[in-house]
Write a protein that holds these residues in place. Structure first.
Motif, PDB file in Angstrom:
ATOM      1  N   SER A  38      14.071  32.485  -5.931  1.00 19.91           N
ATOM      2  CA  SER A  38      15.412  31.624  -6.217  1.00 19.91           C
ATOM      3  C   SER A  38      15.070  30.553  -6.956  1.00 19.91           C
ATOM      4  O   SER A  38      15.970  30.050  -7.802  1.00 19.91           O
ATOM      5  N   VAL A  39      14.411  29.560  -6.266  1.00 19.81           N
ATOM      6  CA  VAL A  39      13.981  28.191  -6.886  1.00 19.81           C
ATOM      7  C   VAL A  39      13.563  28.542  -8.503  1.00 19.81           C
ATOM      8  O   VAL A  39      14.050  27.719  -9.307  1.00 19.81           O
ATOM      9  N   ALA A  40      12.661  29.384  -8.393  1.00 16.98           N
ATOM     10  CA  ALA A  40      12.114  29.666  -9.846  1.00 16.98           C
ATOM     11  C   ALA A  40      13.208  29.990 -10.692  1.00 16.98           C
ATOM     12  O   ALA A  40      13.270  29.516 -12.078  1.00 16.98           O
ATOM     13  N   ILE A  41      14.146  30.845 -10.246  1.00 16.27           N
ATOM     14  CA  ILE A  41      15.116  31.626 -11.528  1.00 16.27           C
ATOM     15  C   ILE A  41      16.011  30.397 -11.574  1.00 16.27           C
ATOM     16  O   ILE A  41      16.359  30.280 -12.751  1.00 16.27           O
ATOM     17  N   PHE A  42      16.364  29.543 -10.600  1.00 18.79           N
ATOM     18  CA  PHE A  42      17.402  28.393 -11.005  1.00 18.79           C
ATOM     19  C   PHE A  42      16.491  27.245 -11.964  1.00 18.79           C
ATOM     20  O   PHE A  42      17.480  26.552 -12.502  1.00 18.79           O
ATOM     21  N   ALA A  43      15.403  27.296 -11.998  1.00 20.57           N
ATOM     22  CA  ALA A  43      14.908  26.322 -12.798  1.00 20.57           C
ATOM     23  C   ALA A  43      14.962  26.806 -14.177  1.00 20.57           C
ATOM     24  O   ALA A  43      15.067  25.778 -15.038  1.00 20.57           O
ATOM     25  N   PHE A  86      14.577  40.749 -14.073  1.00 18.01           N
ATOM     26  CA  PHE A  86      14.597  39.577 -13.057  1.00 18.01           C
ATOM     27  C   PHE A  86      13.457  38.926 -12.995  1.00 18.01           C
ATOM     28  O   PHE A  86      13.284  37.596 -12.644  1.00 18.01           O
ATOM     29  N   THR A  87      12.392  39.732 -12.875  1.00 15.16           N
ATOM     30  CA  THR A  87      10.922  39.162 -12.489  1.00 15.16           C
ATOM     31  C   THR A  87      10.307  38.615 -13.625  1.00 15.16           C
ATOM     32  O   THR A  87       9.238  37.796 -13.747  1.00 15.16           O
ATOM     33  N   LEU A  97       9.422  34.702 -13.668  1.00 21.21           N
ATOM     34  CA  LEU A  97       8.603  34.291 -12.672  1.00 21.21           C
ATOM     35  C   LEU A  97       7.024  34.268 -13.110  1.00 21.21           C
ATOM     36  O   LEU A  97       6.696  35.278 -13.798  1.00 21.21           O
ATOM     37  N   ALA A  98       6.188  33.369 -12.679  1.00 20.07           N
ATOM     38  CA  ALA A  98       5.025  33.246 -12.635  1.00 20.07           C
ATOM     39  C   ALA A  98       4.268  34.399 -12.348  1.00 20.07           C
ATOM     40  O   ALA A  98       4.679  35.035 -11.201  1.00 20.07           O
ATOM     41  N   SER A  99       3.118  34.923 -12.701  1.00 17.89           N
ATOM     42  CA  SER A  99       2.587  36.164 -12.279  1.00 17.89           C
ATOM     43  C   SER A  99       2.453  36.301 -10.786  1.00 17.89           C
ATOM     44  O   SER A  99       2.808  37.143 -10.202  1.00 17.89           O
ATOM     45  N   PRO A 100       1.940  35.445 -10.004  1.00 18.52           N
ATOM     46  CA  PRO A 100       1.619  35.611  -8.379  1.00 18.52           C
ATOM     47  C   PRO A 100       2.985  35.766  -7.862  1.00 18.52           C
ATOM     48  O   PRO A 100       3.177  36.534  -7.277  1.00 18.52           O
ATOM     49  N   LEU A 101       4.070  35.267  -8.260  1.00 20.05           N
ATOM     50  CA  LEU A 101       5.223  35.035  -7.566  1.00 20.05           C
ATOM     51  C   LEU A 101       5.989  36.504  -8.135  1.00 20.05           C
ATOM     52  O   LEU A 101       6.841  37.021  -7.120  1.00 20.05           O
ATOM     53  N   ALA A 102       5.904  36.633  -9.135  1.00 23.01           N
ATOM     54  CA  ALA A 102       6.490  38.074  -9.764  1.00 23.01           C
ATOM     55  C   ALA A 102       6.010  39.145  -9.016  1.00 23.01           C
ATOM     56  O   ALA A 102       6.841  40.123  -8.682  1.00 23.01           O
ATOM     57  N   LYS A 103       4.709  39.196  -8.610  1.00 20.71           N
ATOM     58  CA  LYS A 103       4.094  40.266  -8.027  1.00 20.71           C
ATOM     59  C   LYS A 103       4.562  40.324  -6.506  1.00 20.71           C
ATOM     60  O   LYS A 103       4.761  41.430  -5.877  1.00 20.71           O
ATOM     61  N   ALA A 104       4.689  39.145  -5.801  1.00 21.17           N
ATOM     62  CA  ALA A 104       5.222  39.006  -4.610  1.00 21.17           C
ATOM     63  C   ALA A 104       6.393  39.298  -4.423  1.00 21.17           C
ATOM     64  O   ALA A 104       7.096  40.154  -3.476  1.00 21.17           O
ATOM     65  N   THR A 105       7.292  38.949  -5.440  1.00 21.78           N
ATOM     66  CA  THR A 105       8.884  39.395  -5.418  1.00 21.78           C
ATOM     67  C   THR A 105       8.905  41.014  -5.293  1.00 21.78           C
ATOM     68  O   THR A 105       9.918  41.508  -4.700  1.00 21.78           O
ATOM     69  N   LEU A 106       8.159  41.638  -6.364  1.00 24.89           N
ATOM     70  CA  LEU A 106       8.132  43.103  -6.551  1.00 24.89           C
ATOM     71  C   LEU A 106       7.808  43.765  -5.339  1.00 24.89           C
ATOM     72  O   LEU A 106       8.448  44.705  -4.836  1.00 24.89           O
ATOM     73  N   LEU A 107       6.829  43.084  -4.425  1.00 26.13           N
ATOM     74  CA  LEU A 107       6.428  43.724  -3.333  1.00 26.13           C
ATOM     75  C   LEU A 107       7.617  43.311  -2.200  1.00 26.13           C
ATOM     76  O   LEU A 107       7.949  44.227  -1.484  1.00 26.13           O
ATOM     77  N   ALA A 108       8.138  42.397  -2.209  1.00 31.07           N
ATOM     78  CA  ALA A 108       9.357  42.125  -1.490  1.00 31.07           C
ATOM     79  C   ALA A 108      10.614  42.904  -1.741  1.00 31.07           C
ATOM     80  O   ALA A 108      11.161  43.373  -0.873  1.00 31.07           O
ATOM     81  N   ILE A 109      10.686  43.159  -2.919  1.00 31.51           N
ATOM     82  CA  ILE A 109      11.742  44.127  -3.323  1.00 31.51           C
ATOM     83  C   ILE A 109      11.397  45.548  -2.734  1.00 31.51           C
ATOM     84  O   ILE A 109      12.471  46.206  -2.157  1.00 31.51           O
ATOM     85  N   ALA A 110      10.248  45.950  -2.731  1.00 31.09           N
ATOM     86  CA  ALA A 110       9.881  47.167  -2.133  1.00 31.09           C
ATOM     87  C   ALA A 110       9.956  47.268  -0.391  1.00 31.09           C
ATOM     88  O   ALA A 110      10.710  47.968   0.142  1.00 31.09           O
ATOM     89  N   VAL A 111       9.664  46.227   0.166  1.00 26.29           N
ATOM     90  CA  VAL A 111       9.949  46.062   1.615  1.00 26.29           C
ATOM     91  C   VAL A 111      11.405  45.692   1.812  1.00 26.29           C
ATOM     92  O   VAL A 111      11.934  46.353   2.776  1.00 26.29           O
ATOM     93  N   GLY A 112      12.091  44.980   1.050  1.00 26.96           N
ATOM     94  CA  GLY A 112      13.445  44.994   1.399  1.00 26.96           C
ATOM     95  C   GLY A 112      14.261  46.250   1.289  1.00 26.96           C
ATOM     96  O   GLY A 112      15.155  46.439   2.110  1.00 26.96           O
ATOM     97  N   ALA A 113      13.782  47.100   0.468  1.00 19.15           N
ATOM     98  CA  ALA A 113      14.410  48.547   0.414  1.00 19.15           C
ATOM     99  C   ALA A 113      14.380  49.385   1.577  1.00 19.15           C
ATOM    100  O   ALA A 113      14.778  49.961   2.042  1.00 19.15           O
ATOM    101  N   ILE A 114      13.108  49.303   2.088  1.00 20.25           N
ATOM    102  CA  ILE A 114      12.712  49.947   3.279  1.00 20.25           C
ATOM    103  C   ILE A 114      13.236  49.315   4.358  1.00 20.25           C
ATOM    104  O   ILE A 114      14.090  50.063   5.332  1.00 20.25           O
ATOM    105  N   ALA A 115      13.525  48.108   4.465  1.00 22.07           N
ATOM    106  CA  ALA A 115      14.342  47.464   5.547  1.00 22.07           C
ATOM    107  C   ALA A 115      15.955  47.806   5.551  1.00 22.07           C
ATOM    108  O   ALA A 115      16.356  48.202   6.705  1.00 22.07           O
TER     109      ALA A 115
END
Length: 461
Positions: free
Chosen positions: A188-193, A284-285, A288-306
């Motif tokens: 979110s911080v990166a997107i608003f930047a 959307f990603t 985002l810088a590559s490490p954060l983009a990858k972390a966000t994609l993983l979070a999207i998958a985990v969030g879908a499971i949640a």
């Protein structure tokens, strides 16, 4: 509390890695555990996902809102949904039964089958499919695998969680919360930047005006209120002595916080100039810088499971509450597997055109949840202070006025005010600037009809 159907036997308690027995029984005091504050992450984690972000993206890309117009619509729509969630969650500890069992008060035992089936289909199949698609695309982008393989992985994980039941689902929401919160906060911080929230013009092909604003309110409300038919499912295990207001507050606060924050981030992401309905996850990603983009994609998958662990769990619970005859000890678990398979098939079908399917789905949820809430709240007000336990499992109890009121609110509001690509109501066609106010009209009509049809009988009980 006296009931005419068996209650739990105290063997489940707070065991996490154990299949939750039974289905819609009353939760005995021996099985009660937890505290209201846990509901904050119960309702935050499942909304820290891409489907939430996409609501905000739709507000700007499809509905033609500026960023600040989108924020206003998101806060209003989500706030209304969170208020409804507050009142329904607060009832769980007192009554100790799932939300759709409480619905029998307003609809009767047999009449309650209609909203229960609607809820089981929208939750166990519709929402399940919607979130599975976003998770599948995230895994596909992250690991370079096909979307179908990503879908299989996501569906297997979330169905397994829901199969084990309440305690494992609650534990997953708790431990995924800090991970999801940190990753999405950084994103979110990166997107608003990179966002241009003050000067970006609304989409040229969006709806715009009052109609676009009301569509934003409607989709935000549909997303938040879509959780209300589950509310008591996740508060019924709390001790009966806990505070109802605290219970409702933490449930509503988790829902409101996660939805508003990520939907606003979704709206801001559009102003970076990279957003696209054709590839919403990738766009959307993109900033985002590559490490954060990858972390966000993983979070999207985990969030879908949640999210889907809750969706398929409560969808199965709603289906069992229709009164179908299944082996009592494993009824909910068996139905969970069925909905997992059905949701997978629908998600597979929706993969090629996820964006437009999602927009229509959000509004359809609001179409039936609006009148359902109208009936449930009218019934709750009329029965305040009255004993109700004797009605919850009474198969002979009828209240057909509730079903009639619900159908009046649903049919009239849709026929007159629906405003979708393939379904435009009479009033909406004549005054398209109204956008889509079906959910508001359905809520008011159904609640008023219930008051007229059912008040005399309830006041005599």
């Amino acid at each position: 509390m006296t009931v005419t159907e068996r209650s739990t036997d105290g063997s489940y308690r707070d065991r996490v890695v154990a299949v939750e027995p039974g289905g819609t029984e009353y939760i005995s005091e021996a099985d009660r555990h937890g505290k209201p504050s846990q509901l904050f992450w119960t309702w935050t984690s499942p909304n820290l996902e891409f489907a939430t972000i996409f609501v905000g993206m739709l507000a700007v890309l499809a509905f033609g809102m500026t960023f600040w117009q989108a924020v206003a619509g998101i806060v209003l729509g989500t706030g209304l949904g969170a208020i409804a969630h507050y009142f329904l969650s607060a009832r769980g500890p007192l009554h100790g039964v799932p939300q759709m069992v409480l619905g029998r008060l307003a609809f009767g035992f047999k009449g309650n089958a209609v909203p229960s089936v609607l809820m089981s289909v929208t939750a166990g199949v519709g929402w399940f499919a919607t979130n599975s698609v976003s998770g599948a695309f995230a895994l596909s982008t992250l690991f370079g695998i096909g979307p179908l393989l990503g879908l299989v992985i996501i569906v297997a994980a979330q169905t397994a969680l829901a199969f084990f039941g309440h305690n494992l689902v609650q534990a997953f929401e708790r431990y995924s919360f800090p991970v999801l919160a940190v990753v999405f906060l950084a994103a979110s911080v990166a997107i608003f930047a990179h966002a241009d929230i003050g000067n970006a013009a609304p989409a040229a092909d969006g709806v715009g005006g009052l109609g676009g604003f009301l569509l934003t309110v409607g989709t935000s409300f549909g997303y938040a209120a879509g959780w209300t038919p589950y509310a008591a499912d996740f508060t019924r295990y709390l001790p009966a002595t806990v505070s109802g207001p605290r219970t409702g507050f933490f449930a509503a606060a988790g829902l409101f916080t996660a939805c508003v924050v990520l939907e606003v981030v979704g709206a801001a992401s559009v102003t970076t100039g990279e957003a696209s309905l054709a590839d919403p996850t990738g766009s959307f990603t993109a900033e985002l810088a590559s490490p954060l983009a990858k972390a966000t994609l993983l979070a999207i998958a985990v969030g879908a499971i949640a999210a889907n662990a809750i969706n398929v769990y409560s969808g199965a619970m709603a289906f069992v509450s229709t009164g179908i005859t299944l082996p009592a000890h494993v009824a909910r678990a068996l139905v969970t597997v069925f909905f997992g398979v059905a949701g997978f098939l629908v998600a597979w079908w929706a993969l090629p055109d996820a964006a437009h399917s999602y927009e229509a789905f959000l509004l359809i949820i609001a179409y039936w949840v609006g009148p359902w809430l109208g009936v449930v709240f009218a019934d709750q007000y009329l029965r305040r202070g009255r004993p109700v336990a004797h009605l919850l499992y009474d198969r002979s109890y009828t209240n057909w006025g509730g079903l009639v009121a619900f159908l009046i609110g649903l049919v009239v509001s849709v026929v007159l005010f629906a405003n979708q690509e393939k379904l435009v109501g009479v009033v909406a066609a004549a005054a398209p600037q109204l956008g889509d106010i079906t959910f508001f009209v359905g809520f008011v009509l159904a609640g008023a009809a219930y008051w007229v049809l059912c008040r005399p009988a309830i006041t005599k009980q």
